[in-house]
Design a protein around this motif. Structure first.
Motif, PDB file in Angstrom:
ATOM      1  N   ARG A  13       0.833  -1.199   0.000  1.00 28.89           N
ATOM      2  CA  ARG A  13       0.000   0.000   0.000  1.00 28.89           C
ATOM      3  C   ARG A  13       0.871   1.254   0.000  1.00 28.89           C
ATOM      4  O   ARG A  13       0.597   2.221  -0.719  1.00 28.89           O
ATOM      5  N   ALA A  14       1.925   1.238   0.793  1.00 29.09           N
ATOM      6  CA  ALA A  14       2.817   2.402   0.857  1.00 29.09           C
ATOM      7  C   ALA A  14       3.459   2.661  -0.502  1.00 29.09           C
ATOM      8  O   ALA A  14       3.578   3.811  -0.949  1.00 29.09           O
ATOM      9  N   ARG A  79      -4.697   2.003 -12.853  1.00 33.82           N
ATOM     10  CA  ARG A  79      -4.413   0.686 -12.276  1.00 33.82           C
ATOM     11  C   ARG A  79      -4.056   0.793 -10.798  1.00 33.82           C
ATOM     12  O   ARG A  79      -4.472  -0.042  -9.983  1.00 33.82           O
ATOM     13  N   ILE A  80      -3.283   1.821 -10.442  1.00 29.59           N
ATOM     14  CA  ILE A  80      -2.928   2.015  -9.034  1.00 29.59           C
ATOM     15  C   ILE A  80      -4.167   2.329  -8.212  1.00 29.59           C
ATOM     16  O   ILE A  80      -4.360   1.800  -7.107  1.00 29.59           O
ATOM     17  N   THR A  81      -5.026   3.181  -8.760  1.00 31.72           N
ATOM     18  CA  THR A  81      -6.263   3.531  -8.054  1.00 31.72           C
ATOM     19  C   THR A  81      -7.136   2.302  -7.855  1.00 31.72           C
ATOM     20  O   THR A  81      -7.739   2.106  -6.778  1.00 31.72           O
ATOM     21  N   ALA A  82      -7.218   1.452  -8.876  1.00 27.11           N
ATOM     22  CA  ALA A  82      -8.011   0.229  -8.763  1.00 27.11           C
ATOM     23  C   ALA A  82      -7.406  -0.722  -7.724  1.00 27.11           C
ATOM     24  O   ALA A  82      -8.141  -1.382  -6.970  1.00 27.11           O
ATOM     25  N   ALA A  83      -6.076  -0.791  -7.661  1.00 24.76           N
ATOM     26  CA  ALA A  83      -5.418  -1.662  -6.682  1.00 24.76           C
ATOM     27  C   ALA A  83      -5.668  -1.162  -5.258  1.00 24.76           C
ATOM     28  O   ALA A  83      -5.932  -1.960  -4.340  1.00 24.76           O
ATOM     29  N   LEU A  84      -5.607   0.146  -5.044  1.00 29.12           N
ATOM     30  CA  LEU A  84      -5.881   0.705  -3.718  1.00 29.12           C
ATOM     31  C   LEU A  84      -7.332   0.464  -3.313  1.00 29.12           C
ATOM     32  O   LEU A  84      -7.624   0.187  -2.144  1.00 29.12           O
ATOM     33  N   ALA A  85      -8.239   0.574  -4.293  1.00 29.63           N
ATOM     34  CA  ALA A  85      -9.651   0.288  -3.997  1.00 29.63           C
ATOM     35  C   ALA A  85      -9.840  -1.172  -3.620  1.00 29.63           C
ATOM     36  O   ALA A  85     -10.640  -1.507  -2.721  1.00 29.63           O
ATOM     37  N   ALA A  86      -9.095  -2.067  -4.285  1.00 29.77           N
ATOM     38  CA  ALA A  86      -9.178  -3.493  -3.954  1.00 29.77           C
ATOM     39  C   ALA A  86      -8.653  -3.753  -2.540  1.00 29.77           C
ATOM     40  O   ALA A  86      -9.170  -4.622  -1.829  1.00 29.77           O
ATOM     41  N   ASP A  88      -8.936  -1.661  -0.097  1.00 28.24           N
ATOM     42  CA  ASP A  88      -9.958  -1.161   0.826  1.00 28.24           C
ATOM     43  C   ASP A  88     -11.111  -2.144   0.992  1.00 28.24           C
ATOM     44  O   ASP A  88     -11.683  -2.255   2.083  1.00 28.24           O
ATOM     45  N   ASN A  89     -11.454  -2.846  -0.082  1.00 21.77           N
ATOM     46  CA  ASN A  89     -12.579  -3.780   0.024  1.00 21.77           C
ATOM     47  C   ASN A  89     -12.162  -5.223   0.275  1.00 21.77           C
ATOM     48  O   ASN A  89     -12.993  -6.130   0.247  1.00 21.77           O
ATOM     49  N   GLY A  90     -10.861  -5.442   0.467  1.00 27.01           N
ATOM     50  CA  GLY A  90     -10.380  -6.764   0.867  1.00 27.01           C
ATOM     51  C   GLY A  90     -10.195  -7.759  -0.249  1.00 27.01           C
ATOM     52  O   GLY A  90     -10.031  -8.959   0.025  1.00 27.01           O
ATOM     53  N   THR A  91     -10.181  -7.320  -1.494  1.00 25.40           N
ATOM     54  CA  THR A  91     -10.018  -8.261  -2.610  1.00 25.40           C
ATOM     55  C   THR A  91      -8.628  -8.198  -3.222  1.00 25.40           C
ATOM     56  O   THR A  91      -8.341  -8.930  -4.176  1.00 25.40           O
ATOM     57  N   TYR A  92      -7.770  -7.342  -2.697  1.00 26.89           N
ATOM     58  CA  TYR A  92      -6.425  -7.205  -3.260  1.00 26.89           C
ATOM     59  C   TYR A  92      -5.627  -8.484  -3.025  1.00 26.89           C
ATOM     60  O   TYR A  92      -5.693  -9.094  -1.959  1.00 26.89           O
ATOM     61  N   GLU A 112       0.529  -2.946  -8.664  1.00 27.89           N
ATOM     62  CA  GLU A 112      -0.807  -2.510  -9.087  1.00 27.89           C
ATOM     63  C   GLU A 112      -1.585  -3.587  -9.838  1.00 27.89           C
ATOM     64  O   GLU A 112      -2.743  -3.366 -10.223  1.00 27.89           O
ATOM     65  N   THR A 113      -0.987  -4.748 -10.045  1.00 25.19           N
ATOM     66  CA  THR A 113      -1.680  -5.780 -10.814  1.00 25.19           C
ATOM     67  C   THR A 113      -2.819  -6.401 -10.025  1.00 25.19           C
ATOM     68  O   THR A 113      -2.751  -6.536  -8.789  1.00 25.19           O
TER      69      THR A 113
END
Length: 236
Positions: A13-14, A79-86, A88-92, A112-113
């Motif tokens: 995340r960092a 892609r980075i934004t989508a990874a950070l959102a994942a 937050d919702n626990g799917t990363y 970010e993948t």
């Protein structure tokens, strides 16, 4: 479910947040690669069609590169934004395609993948070419020499025009001191330009092909003087 530990997730995340901030700052500082303003404003030209077309072409070329760079930055940012959102919702850390955990080593390389290697969307450049190229291949293949049936302005004619201004055999470069004229410089220098047979240069017709007329130009009179034509066949 992801196999990532809290420490690993925090580290990733960092990295993502740092990279996201860098991209946003870079885009802000360079005004989105100079694309915030119009090409006219950025180049300082009063007109995009002026007496310096080469300069405008250079600016257009550079602007096209900037657009490509901007698209890459926008894609990376998305892609980075989508990874950070994942995160937050626990799917990363779970592949969107297979539902299997993504190896930590892959996330370290590409944090970010959202896909595993096997299911990553691949961007393959198409090797398909326009069908017209099959007809035109090789370049000037049908028209580079007058030995073909094509008798319009061809590749050989284009070269002859350029060559008429001088080549290594012209008087300016020739080692033969007797050469003093450009009239016969080049391949087939005396060849008619744009036609094969002399008669083609003075016969004309309308768009329907029903009205045929004769244009009495120099080639016409040469044609007649050489007894290649019959005056009696002309209408008065």
């Amino acid at each position: 479910m992801t196999d990532l530990t809290a420490v690993q997730l925090s580290e990733l995340r960092a990295r993502l947040e740092t990279e996201k901030r860098r991209i946003e700052e870079r885009l802000a500082n360079n005004e989105h690669y100079g694309l915030a303003g119009s090409q006219r404003d950025e180049s300082g030209e009063l007109s995009t069609i002026d007496n310096h077309p080469a300069d405008v072409a250079t600016e257009t070329f550079e602007r096209a590169k900037d657009i490509a760079l901007l698209e890459q930055e926008d894609l990376r940012l998305a892609r980075i934004t989508a990874a950070l959102a994942a995160m937050d919702n626990g799917t990363y850390g779970v592949c969107l395609a297979s539902g299997q955990p993504i190896p930590y080593e892959r996330l370290q390389a590409i944090p970010e993948t959202l896909y595993s290697v096997e299911h990553a969307p691949r961007q393959e450049l198409s090797s398909n070419r326009p069908v017209e190229e099959e007809f035109l291949y090789p370049p000037f293949g049908r028209s580079s020499l007058d030995e073909h049936e094509y008798n319009g302005f061809d590749g050989e004619d284009a070269w002859q025009i350029v060559e008429s201004w001088g080549n290594s055999d012209s008087p300016a470069y020739s080692e033969n001191r007797d050469v003093d004229s450009y009239d016969y410089v080049g391949i087939e220098a005396g060849e008619p330009d744009g036609y094969v047979e002399a008669i083609e240069s003075f016969l004309a017709t309308d768009i329907t092909g029903s009205q045929v007329s004769v244009i009495r130009n120099r080639e016409y009179y040469n044609y007649m003087e050489n007894d290649e034509g019959d005056h009696g066949l002309e209408s008065s």
